[in-house]
Write a protein that holds these residues in place. Structure first.
Motif, PDB file in Angstrom:
ATOM      1  N   SER A  32      11.568  -6.386   0.871  1.00 25.37           N
ATOM      2  CA  SER A  32      10.919  -5.273   1.568  1.00 25.37           C
ATOM      3  C   SER A  32      10.389  -4.232   0.594  1.00 25.37           C
ATOM      4  N   ASN A  33      11.032  -4.038  -0.548  1.00 25.86           N
ATOM      5  CA  ASN A  33      10.543  -3.081  -1.540  1.00 25.86           C
ATOM      6  C   ASN A  33       9.258  -3.559  -2.204  1.00 25.86           C
ATOM      7  N   ASN A  34       9.072  -4.844  -2.330  1.00 24.93           N
ATOM      8  CA  ASN A  34       7.899  -5.389  -2.997  1.00 24.93           C
ATOM      9  C   ASN A  34       6.731  -5.638  -2.056  1.00 24.93           C
ATOM     10  N   ASN A  35       6.882  -5.329  -0.781  1.00 24.28           N
ATOM     11  CA  ASN A  35       5.843  -5.583   0.204  1.00 24.28           C
ATOM     12  C   ASN A  35       4.550  -4.842  -0.122  1.00 24.28           C
ATOM     13  N   SER A  36       4.642  -3.574  -0.523  1.00 27.07           N
ATOM     14  CA  SER A  36       3.434  -2.811  -0.848  1.00 27.07           C
ATOM     15  C   SER A  36       2.762  -3.357  -2.102  1.00 27.07           C
ATOM     16  N   MET A  37       3.555  -3.823  -3.061  1.00 25.31           N
ATOM     17  CA  MET A  37       2.969  -4.390  -4.271  1.00 25.31           C
ATOM     18  C   MET A  37       2.195  -5.671  -3.939  1.00 25.31           C
ATOM     19  N   VAL A  38       2.726  -6.468  -3.033  1.00 28.09           N
ATOM     20  CA  VAL A  38       2.055  -7.701  -2.628  1.00 28.09           C
ATOM     21  C   VAL A  38       0.729  -7.371  -1.945  1.00 28.09           C
ATOM     22  N   ARG A  39       0.714  -6.355  -1.099  1.00 24.52           N
ATOM     23  CA  ARG A  39      -0.521  -5.956  -0.427  1.00 24.52           C
ATOM     24  C   ARG A  39      -1.557  -5.440  -1.420  1.00 24.52           C
ATOM     25  N   ASP A  40      -1.106  -4.692  -2.435  1.00 19.96           N
ATOM     26  CA  ASP A  40      -2.042  -4.203  -3.450  1.00 19.96           C
ATOM     27  C   ASP A  40      -2.642  -5.354  -4.246  1.00 19.96           C
ATOM     28  N   LYS A  41      -1.826  -6.338  -4.576  1.00 21.56           N
ATOM     29  CA  LYS A  41      -2.332  -7.510  -5.299  1.00 21.56           C
ATOM     30  C   LYS A  41      -3.323  -8.291  -4.443  1.00 21.56           C
ATOM     31  N   GLY A  42      -3.058  -8.357  -3.140  1.00 28.59           N
ATOM     32  CA  GLY A  42      -3.991  -9.018  -2.232  1.00 28.59           C
ATOM     33  C   GLY A  42      -5.324  -8.296  -2.196  1.00 28.59           C
ATOM     34  N   CYS A  43      -5.300  -6.972  -2.287  1.00 27.32           N
ATOM     35  CA  CYS A  43      -6.537  -6.196  -2.298  1.00 27.32           C
ATOM     36  C   CYS A  43      -7.312  -6.436  -3.599  1.00 27.32           C
ATOM     37  N   GLU A  44      -6.594  -6.502  -4.713  1.00 30.37           N
ATOM     38  CA  GLU A  44      -7.254  -6.789  -5.992  1.00 30.37           C
ATOM     39  C   GLU A  44      -7.941  -8.157  -5.944  1.00 30.37           C
ATOM     40  N   ALA A  45      -7.287  -9.132  -5.352  1.00 31.60           N
ATOM     41  CA  ALA A  45      -7.874 -10.466  -5.246  1.00 31.60           C
ATOM     42  C   ALA A  45      -9.105 -10.448  -4.343  1.00 31.60           C
ATOM     43  N   LEU A  46      -9.058  -9.669  -3.263  1.00 32.49           N
ATOM     44  CA  LEU A  46     -10.204  -9.575  -2.365  1.00 32.49           C
ATOM     45  C   LEU A  46     -11.391  -8.902  -3.042  1.00 32.49           C
ATOM     46  N   VAL A  47     -11.131  -7.910  -3.887  1.00 32.41           N
ATOM     47  CA  VAL A  47     -12.207  -7.257  -4.640  1.00 32.41           C
ATOM     48  C   VAL A  47     -12.859  -8.256  -5.587  1.00 32.41           C
ATOM     49  N   THR A  78     -16.728 -12.751   5.451  1.00 36.14           N
ATOM     50  CA  THR A  78     -16.501 -12.616   6.897  1.00 36.14           C
ATOM     51  C   THR A  78     -16.141 -11.164   7.189  1.00 36.14           C
ATOM     52  N   GLU A  79     -16.179 -10.804   8.443  1.00 37.87           N
ATOM     53  CA  GLU A  79     -15.843  -9.427   8.839  1.00 37.87           C
ATOM     54  C   GLU A  79     -14.411  -9.079   8.454  1.00 37.87           C
ATOM     55  N   SER A  80     -13.513 -10.045   8.525  1.00 38.45           N
ATOM     56  CA  SER A  80     -12.111  -9.778   8.176  1.00 38.45           C
ATOM     57  C   SER A  80     -11.918  -9.587   6.673  1.00 38.45           C
ATOM     58  N   GLN A  81     -12.870 -10.045   5.862  1.00 38.54           N
ATOM     59  CA  GLN A  81     -12.757  -9.897   4.412  1.00 38.54           C
ATOM     60  C   GLN A  81     -13.320  -8.574   3.915  1.00 38.54           C
ATOM     61  N   THR A  82     -13.686  -7.672   4.809  1.00 33.34           N
ATOM     62  CA  THR A  82     -14.195  -6.369   4.392  1.00 33.34           C
ATOM     63  C   THR A  82     -13.094  -5.323   4.339  1.00 33.34           C
ATOM     64  N   LYS A  83     -11.883  -5.706   4.735  1.00 33.39           N
ATOM     65  CA  LYS A  83     -10.762  -4.777   4.736  1.00 33.39           C
ATOM     66  C   LYS A  83      -9.566  -5.420   4.039  1.00 33.39           C
ATOM     67  N   CYS A  84      -8.947  -4.671   3.131  1.00 28.02           N
ATOM     68  CA  CYS A  84      -7.802  -5.168   2.372  1.00 28.02           C
ATOM     69  C   CYS A  84      -6.542  -5.192   3.233  1.00 28.02           C
ATOM     70  N   PRO A  85      -5.540  -5.985   2.816  1.00 33.10           N
ATOM     71  CA  PRO A  85      -4.274  -6.009   3.537  1.00 33.10           C
ATOM     72  C   PRO A  85      -3.565  -4.660   3.548  1.00 33.10           C
ATOM     73  N   ASN A  86      -3.821  -3.810   2.543  1.00 30.83           N
ATOM     74  CA  ASN A  86      -3.162  -2.504   2.498  1.00 30.83           C
ATOM     75  C   ASN A  86      -3.933  -1.434   3.264  1.00 30.83           C
ATOM     76  N   GLY A  87      -5.006  -1.815   3.967  1.00 30.67           N
ATOM     77  CA  GLY A  87      -5.747  -0.879   4.800  1.00 30.67           C
ATOM     78  C   GLY A  87      -6.999  -0.306   4.175  1.00 30.67           C
ATOM     79  N   GLU A  88      -7.227  -0.552   2.899  1.00 32.35           N
ATOM     80  CA  GLU A  88      -8.420  -0.033   2.239  1.00 32.35           C
ATOM     81  C   GLU A  88      -9.642  -0.867   2.637  1.00 32.35           C
ATOM     82  N   THR A  89     -10.815  -0.241   2.604  1.00 35.53           N
ATOM     83  CA  THR A  89     -12.057  -0.890   2.997  1.00 35.53           C
ATOM     84  C   THR A  89     -12.910  -1.137   1.763  1.00 35.53           C
ATOM     85  N   LEU A  90     -13.572  -2.300   1.726  1.00 35.17           N
ATOM     86  CA  LEU A  90     -14.450  -2.618   0.607  1.00 35.17           C
ATOM     87  C   LEU A  90     -15.776  -1.876   0.738  1.00 35.17           C
TER      88      LEU A  90
END
Length: 103
Positions: A32-47, A78-90
């Motif tokens: 649970s502590n690493n959940n935010s880090m995983v979401r940030d890494k997912g956003c970096e990959a999406l960028v 796709t429309e779903s790929q315009t928003k990161c898992p952590n809530g940030e928008t591309l």
């Protein structure tokens, strides 16, 4: 003469349950502590994915996309790929992909 000693005793079962409980107590907070880090890494990959799609758009159209909607309209994202898992928008500005805090 021979006793049937197959199976586990109650003490052995309690010891196994104790070990499993200790392992769960250790691992659940770490996950649970690493959940935010995983979401940030997912956003970096999406960028990175979006940057590659900007280049694909440029190769196909000889111009940079004006914004993310141009990539979605051209089926590069796709429309779903315009928003990161952590809530940030591309955002795409001058061919550069960045993120902004989502609403």
């Amino acid at each position: 003469m021979f006793k049937n000693e197959k199976g586990f005793t109650l003490i052995e079962m309690l010891i196994v349950l104790l070990i499993i409980s200790v392992l769960l107590i250790i691992t659940i907070p770490n996950v649970s502590n690493n959940n935010s880090m995983v979401r940030d890494k997912g956003c970096e990959a999406l960028v990175k994915l979006a940057e590659a799609q900007v280049q694909s758009y440029y190769i196909a159209n000889s111009e940079l996309p004006s914004d993310v909607s141009a990539l979605v309209g051209g089926e590069y994202l796709t429309e779903s790929q315009t928003k990161c898992p952590n809530g940030e928008t591309l955002e795409v500005v001058n061919g550069k992909v960045t993120t902004t805090a989502g609403s």
